[in-house]
Motif scaffolding. Structure first.
Motif, PDB file in Angstrom:
ATOM      1  N   GLY A   1       0.747  -1.376   0.162  1.00 21.59           N
ATOM      2  CA  GLY A   1      -0.051  -0.094  -0.031  1.00 21.59           C
ATOM      3  C   GLY A   1       0.647   1.243  -0.029  1.00 21.59           C
ATOM      4  N   LYS A   2       2.258   1.201   0.065  1.00 22.78           N
ATOM      5  CA  LYS A   2       3.067   2.334  -0.076  1.00 22.78           C
ATOM      6  C   LYS A   2       3.644   2.500  -1.050  1.00 22.78           C
ATOM      7  CE  LYS A   2       5.006   4.441   3.402  1.00 22.78           C
ATOM      8  NZ  LYS A   2       4.136   5.524   3.630  1.00 22.78           N
ATOM      9  N   PRO A   3       3.735   3.685  -1.857  1.00 22.51           N
ATOM     10  CA  PRO A   3       4.374   4.097  -3.150  1.00 22.51           C
ATOM     11  C   PRO A   3       6.063   3.923  -2.717  1.00 22.51           C
ATOM     12  CG  PRO A   3       2.789   5.686  -2.491  1.00 22.51           C
ATOM     13  CD  PRO A   3       2.916   4.809  -1.428  1.00 22.51           C
ATOM     14  N   VAL A   4       6.793   3.142  -3.439  1.00 25.53           N
ATOM     15  CA  VAL A   4       8.267   3.103  -3.170  1.00 25.53           C
ATOM     16  C   VAL A   4       9.010   3.003  -4.597  1.00 25.53           C
ATOM     17  CG1 VAL A   4       8.122   2.071  -1.040  1.00 25.53           C
ATOM     18  CG2 VAL A   4       8.064   0.767  -2.896  1.00 25.53           C
ATOM     19  N   LEU A   5      10.291   3.398  -4.411  1.00 27.82           N
ATOM     20  CA  LEU A   5      11.102   3.131  -5.635  1.00 27.82           C
ATOM     21  C   LEU A   5      12.107   2.108  -5.299  1.00 27.82           C
ATOM     22  CD1 LEU A   5      11.761   7.033  -6.355  1.00 27.82           C
ATOM     23  CD2 LEU A   5      10.324   5.464  -7.653  1.00 27.82           C
ATOM     24  N   VAL A   6      12.110   1.125  -6.072  1.00 29.29           N
ATOM     25  CA  VAL A   6      12.987  -0.007  -5.933  1.00 29.29           C
ATOM     26  C   VAL A   6      14.167   0.081  -6.837  1.00 29.29           C
ATOM     27  CG1 VAL A   6      12.853  -2.488  -5.981  1.00 29.29           C
ATOM     28  CG2 VAL A   6      10.853  -1.501  -5.203  1.00 29.29           C
ATOM     29  N   ARG A   7      15.410  -0.541  -6.401  1.00 28.72           N
ATOM     30  CA  ARG A   7      16.675  -0.371  -6.977  1.00 28.72           C
ATOM     31  C   ARG A   7      16.695  -1.478  -8.002  1.00 28.72           C
ATOM     32  NH1 ARG A   7      20.610   2.180  -5.197  1.00 28.72           N
ATOM     33  NH2 ARG A   7      22.024   0.467  -5.613  1.00 28.72           N
ATOM     34  N   GLN A   8      16.862  -1.450  -9.337  1.00 29.33           N
ATOM     35  CA  GLN A   8      17.152  -2.383 -10.295  1.00 29.33           C
ATOM     36  C   GLN A   8      18.600  -2.656 -10.570  1.00 29.33           C
ATOM     37  OE1 GLN A   8      13.824  -3.368 -11.632  1.00 29.33           O
ATOM     38  NE2 GLN A   8      13.486  -2.595  -9.592  1.00 29.33           N
ATOM     39  N   THR A   9      18.947  -3.475 -11.243  1.00 28.06           N
ATOM     40  CA  THR A   9      20.261  -3.687 -11.925  1.00 28.06           C
ATOM     41  C   THR A   9      20.543  -2.863 -13.106  1.00 28.06           C
ATOM     42  OG1 THR A   9      20.308  -6.044 -11.017  1.00 28.06           O
ATOM     43  CG2 THR A   9      21.991  -5.345 -12.710  1.00 28.06           C
ATOM     44  N   GLY A  10      21.631  -2.175 -13.214  1.00 31.06           N
ATOM     45  CA  GLY A  10      21.914  -1.483 -14.262  1.00 31.06           C
ATOM     46  C   GLY A  10      21.932   0.237 -14.197  1.00 31.06           C
ATOM     47  N   PHE A  11      22.001   0.648 -15.284  1.00 30.98           N
ATOM     48  CA  PHE A  11      22.220   2.166 -15.238  1.00 30.98           C
ATOM     49  C   PHE A  11      21.260   2.693 -16.293  1.00 30.98           C
ATOM     50  CE2 PHE A  11      26.055   0.725 -13.368  1.00 30.98           C
ATOM     51  CZ  PHE A  11      26.012   1.256 -12.259  1.00 30.98           C
ATOM     52  N   ASP A  12      20.662   4.177 -16.272  1.00 32.62           N
ATOM     53  CA  ASP A  12      20.056   4.668 -17.194  1.00 32.62           C
ATOM     54  C   ASP A  12      21.027   5.655 -18.023  1.00 32.62           C
ATOM     55  OD1 ASP A  12      17.634   3.443 -17.399  1.00 32.62           O
ATOM     56  OD2 ASP A  12      16.555   5.130 -15.772  1.00 32.62           O
ATOM     57  N   PHE A  13      21.936   6.354 -16.840  1.00 35.68           N
ATOM     58  CA  PHE A  13      22.678   7.413 -17.476  1.00 35.68           C
ATOM     59  C   PHE A  13      24.129   7.131 -16.536  1.00 35.68           C
ATOM     60  CE2 PHE A  13      24.278  11.527 -16.850  1.00 35.68           C
ATOM     61  CZ  PHE A  13      24.686  11.863 -18.191  1.00 35.68           C
ATOM     62  N   ILE A  14      25.039   7.351 -17.374  1.00 35.25           N
ATOM     63  CA  ILE A  14      26.548   7.215 -16.671  1.00 35.25           C
ATOM     64  C   ILE A  14      26.972   8.790 -16.748  1.00 35.25           C
ATOM     65  CG2 ILE A  14      28.923   6.276 -16.879  1.00 35.25           C
ATOM     66  CD1 ILE A  14      26.692   4.251 -16.583  1.00 35.25           C
ATOM     67  N   ASP A  15      27.304   9.344 -15.712  1.00 32.36           N
ATOM     68  CA  ASP A  15      27.688  10.691 -15.347  1.00 32.36           C
ATOM     69  C   ASP A  15      29.095  11.140 -15.197  1.00 32.36           C
ATOM     70  OD1 ASP A  15      26.932  13.745 -15.126  1.00 32.36           O
ATOM     71  OD2 ASP A  15      27.638  13.523 -13.016  1.00 32.36           O
ATOM     72  N   ASP A  16      29.923  10.678 -16.250  1.00 35.14           N
ATOM     73  CA  ASP A  16      31.297  10.741 -15.889  1.00 35.14           C
ATOM     74  C   ASP A  16      31.946  10.954 -17.500  1.00 35.14           C
ATOM     75  OD1 ASP A  16      33.658  10.265 -14.719  1.00 35.14           O
ATOM     76  OD2 ASP A  16      33.961   8.128 -15.467  1.00 35.14           O
ATOM     77  N   LYS A  17      33.205  11.575 -17.657  1.00 34.90           N
ATOM     78  CA  LYS A  17      33.719  11.777 -18.842  1.00 34.90           C
ATOM     79  C   LYS A  17      32.911  12.731 -19.645  1.00 34.90           C
ATOM     80  CE  LYS A  17      36.877   7.833 -18.567  1.00 34.90           C
ATOM     81  NZ  LYS A  17      38.120   8.435 -17.935  1.00 34.90           N
ATOM     82  N   ALA A  18      32.434  12.327 -20.685  1.00 38.03           N
ATOM     83  CA  ALA A  18      31.847  12.960 -21.701  1.00 38.03           C
ATOM     84  C   ALA A  18      30.215  12.979 -21.452  1.00 38.03           C
ATOM     85  CB  ALA A  18      31.764  12.147 -23.260  1.00 38.03           C
ATOM     86  N   GLY A  19      30.019  12.136 -20.468  1.00 37.69           N
ATOM     87  CA  GLY A  19      28.647  12.156 -19.753  1.00 37.69           C
ATOM     88  C   GLY A  19      28.069  13.432 -18.963  1.00 37.69           C
ATOM     89  N   LYS A  20      29.462  13.797 -18.398  1.00 34.06           N
ATOM     90  CA  LYS A  20      29.138  15.083 -17.242  1.00 34.06           C
ATOM     91  C   LYS A  20      28.442  16.213 -18.133  1.00 34.06           C
ATOM     92  CE  LYS A  20      31.992  13.762 -13.504  1.00 34.06           C
ATOM     93  NZ  LYS A  20      32.895  14.136 -12.461  1.00 34.06           N
ATOM     94  N   PRO A  21      29.018  16.797 -19.189  1.00 34.36           N
ATOM     95  CA  PRO A  21      28.236  18.050 -19.939  1.00 34.36           C
ATOM     96  C   PRO A  21      26.893  17.570 -19.865  1.00 34.36           C
ATOM     97  CG  PRO A  21      30.307  17.577 -21.008  1.00 34.36           C
ATOM     98  CD  PRO A  21      30.246  16.413 -20.029  1.00 34.36           C
ATOM     99  N   VAL A  22      26.499  16.282 -20.633  1.00 39.76           N
ATOM    100  CA  VAL A  22      25.119  15.957 -20.701  1.00 39.76           C
ATOM    101  C   VAL A  22      24.200  16.030 -19.455  1.00 39.76           C
ATOM    102  CG1 VAL A  22      23.669  14.078 -21.530  1.00 39.76           C
ATOM    103  CG2 VAL A  22      25.792  14.663 -22.723  1.00 39.76           C
ATOM    104  N   GLY A  23      24.801  15.423 -18.322  1.00 41.59           N
ATOM    105  CA  GLY A  23      24.164  15.422 -17.060  1.00 41.59           C
ATOM    106  C   GLY A  23      23.876  17.111 -16.508  1.00 41.59           C
ATOM    107  N   ILE A  24      25.158  17.744 -16.969  1.00 37.71           N
ATOM    108  CA  ILE A  24      24.897  19.049 -16.490  1.00 37.71           C
ATOM    109  C   ILE A  24      23.509  19.927 -17.317  1.00 37.71           C
ATOM    110  CG2 ILE A  24      25.994  21.521 -16.861  1.00 37.71           C
ATOM    111  CD1 ILE A  24      28.659  20.133 -16.116  1.00 37.71           C
ATOM    112  N   PHE A  25      23.892  19.783 -18.662  1.00 40.29           N
ATOM    113  CA  PHE A  25      22.574  20.253 -19.528  1.00 40.29           C
ATOM    114  C   PHE A  25      21.347  19.761 -19.112  1.00 40.29           C
ATOM    115  CE2 PHE A  25      20.172  19.827 -23.184  1.00 40.29           C
ATOM    116  CZ  PHE A  25      20.039  21.579 -23.878  1.00 40.29           C
ATOM    117  N   ARG A  26      21.227  18.354 -18.556  1.00 47.48           N
ATOM    118  CA  ARG A  26      19.828  17.972 -18.503  1.00 47.48           C
ATOM    119  C   ARG A  26      19.313  18.709 -17.079  1.00 47.48           C
ATOM    120  NH1 ARG A  26      20.590  11.536 -19.859  1.00 47.48           N
ATOM    121  NH2 ARG A  26      19.989  11.750 -22.132  1.00 47.48           N
TER     122      ARG A  26
END
Lengths: 358, 358
Positions: free
Chosen positions: B245-270
């Motif tokens: 009955g309680k809304p929760v967020l459950v951890r899955q395996t894997g990633f949607d986005f990698i915030d490193d190297k060339a990912g950092k400008p993308v993470g910043i922009f988003r």
């Protein structure tokens, strides 16, 4: 998530984004209002903000909002919420501005597609493109996947700066197909007042949209008074590049994240890191966002805008395809969410036109 | 991005996140400092902030920071930047706190793995797990993929609330393997002063980390005075669920986005939607973030922390595996980035210990 699942989810959202309401509801007459039951909870409110929300009728919905704001800002009361936890999240399409005949970002994408057509002679035989140019909605409905592929690829390869500029140009000249106004005139005056009320009471307001933050940022900061970093949306793939010595972000095909339905609580958690205490939506795409917001331990308020006003805007709910208010409407009663009737609860819908010189 | 590419990138980042520095640099003596060339630009500064940054030596690096802050806050000057555009981005691991022998989030993940082991008898024969328990770094280096799989799956299925609680518990008792202090004592005093200086001058400060925002939010708001919504990081997959009955967020395996190297400008922009004007990093993982920040049209400042202080912290640079400062160091000269020497530019490294009763 496996590749195929991701592809399915991406497609599902593009369908929503592309409002494939197209097939079900393009002729808006088909989307009549059913079971209007808005604002059914009588709430006695005597708040210090009698002048607030002037475009809202003096109804139970307005009273519920004013009572909630009074409750969470009342120091020393059991319902008090400190300012840093006063997070409000708003859906955009259909909640802060209109979304018919389909979300305006999709209308933009379609216009972009048409503009790019001369450079793509190969599209001439694409069934979706042909249907689009012929305004043949039946054929379009049959070729949705082909349309989605075209929409996804049309702007890939552009930098974000170029893309933003194309949004700006479009907004400056495009007009709504039936209302005849610029799209940015189609924000809701009562919601602008609600945003102001919340901000004046220490709330931080975020937009959590099935569209992209990038599309909103071009115009929504000015329209709503919400800074660009408080806009959360579906995330298109981007690639960092150094082009002619300048670092740029280049649009790719596809998505990293879909901020719709069960994605909205995930988008909220990632961007904000706190559970909101107020959520305002208008369709089943917002259901999980409202569940998540009102499922915390403290005071919270869920709100749904019911589009029941064919005279001033549009009337659609349970059978509006991707913009349906159906499951969420059923849940509203159980969760105590407030259903706001555009027809009954709002004195005006759109802001008064500015006269020249103002 | 294709599935295989995504898998490759995810793995690449987990490797960085897991600092597989393990193999190259676990014995820190092997990571000696080369070519110290910090703070080589003489900058004459006479700013109104003479008392600022007390833990920084009165060096060219400090002067460069003070001059930049004075420039962008000076109304009417050509270098003036309005407050809403004063965005500063900081890497976390190795820039705001220590990161050796490997990023602390990875040490946490490894401890979690060990704690979960009794419930996973099948791990007993896993070569990575065996190597981990035997502190056999050579075997660990040979079984990195198996280790990554274990790390990725160890906490999947937990809700975010449960996960946050496990981070909190770990931080309350865990100590750094060689420095013997709680991890949250290993933030850098000179950087705390810099964050304060920037905030006092109208900057909005964001953390942009290769780790996850969720891991940081548990402790970093208090440690750095930065609100949770200003932390951007790698995004693990999460799934919205209603549990009991309680809304929760459950951890899955894997990633949607990698915030490193060339990912950092993308993470910043988003997340931010604006190009920062100040970026501070310490490794090649921050190179693109600094390029992007200093590649705009207005005033900007790029900073790199050089870990050249084996006596007070650690000394590592070009050959530090995933924490290398190599390409970015080469670029610093060309772009005018300021290289801050921990040894020469900082009077102190860590905050003074609080005495009891304070």
């Amino acid at each position: 998530m496996h590749d195929s699942q991701l592809a399915k989810r991406s497609r599902g959202t593009m369908l929503r984004l592309a409002g494939i309401a197209l097939s079900a509801c393009f002729a808006l007459g088909a989307c009549a209002s059913h079971e209007p039951q808005a604002s059914s909870q009588p709430i006695s409110a005597s708040t210090p903000t009698a002048a607030a929300l002037p475009s809202w009728q003096d109804s139970a919905a307005r009273a519920a909002v004013l009572k909630f704001v009074a409750d969470v800002t009342k120091q020393g009361s059991s319902t008090y919420v400190p300012p840093e936890a006063r997070i409000a999240v708003f859906d955009n399409d259909g909640t802060l501005w209109s979304e018919q005949p389909m979300p305006f970002q999709v209308l933009f994408m379609i216009d972009q597609l048409k503009a790019a057509a001369p450079h793509h002679p190969e599209w001439k035989n694409n069934p979706a493109f042909k249907a689009l140019m012929a305004h043949d909605n039946a054929a379009l409905a049959k070729n949705q996947n082909a349309l989605l592929q075209l929409l996804e690829t049309a702007n890939s390869g552009m930098t974000t700066d170029e893309y933003d500029e194309s949004i700006r140009k479009w907004l400056a000249s495009a007009k709504h197909p039936t209302l005849g106004k610029p799209y940015t005139d189609l924000v809701y005056q009562p919601q602008l007042e609600l945003l102001d009320l919340l901000k004046a009471n220490g709330f931080t307001v975020w937009i959590v949209s099935g569209g992209t933050a990038e599309f909103m940022r071009v115009w929504a900061s000015e329209a709503y008074g919400i800074p660009p970093e408080h806009m959360v949306g579906t995330e298109e793939k981007l690639k960092y590049e150094v082009r002619d010595g300048k670092p740029v972000l280049v649009r790719q095909t596809g998505f990293d994240f879909i901020d719709d339905k069960a994605g909205k609580p995930v988008g909220i958690f990632r961007a904000i890191g706190r559970r909101p205490i107020l959520a305002f939506g208008n369709s089943d795409g917002d259901r999980e966002m409202l569940e998540y917001t009102t499922g915390g331990s403290g005071p919270s308020l869920g709100l749904l805008l019911h589009h029941d006003d064919a005279a001033r805007e549009f009337a659609y709910d349970r059978k509006a395809g991707s913009a349906s208010l159906d499951k969420a409407w059923d849940e509203a009663q159980a969760h105590g969410w407030v259903v706001v009737s555009m027809k009954q609860d709002w004195k005006t819908v759109y802001p008064a036109l500015k006269t020249s010189g103002q």
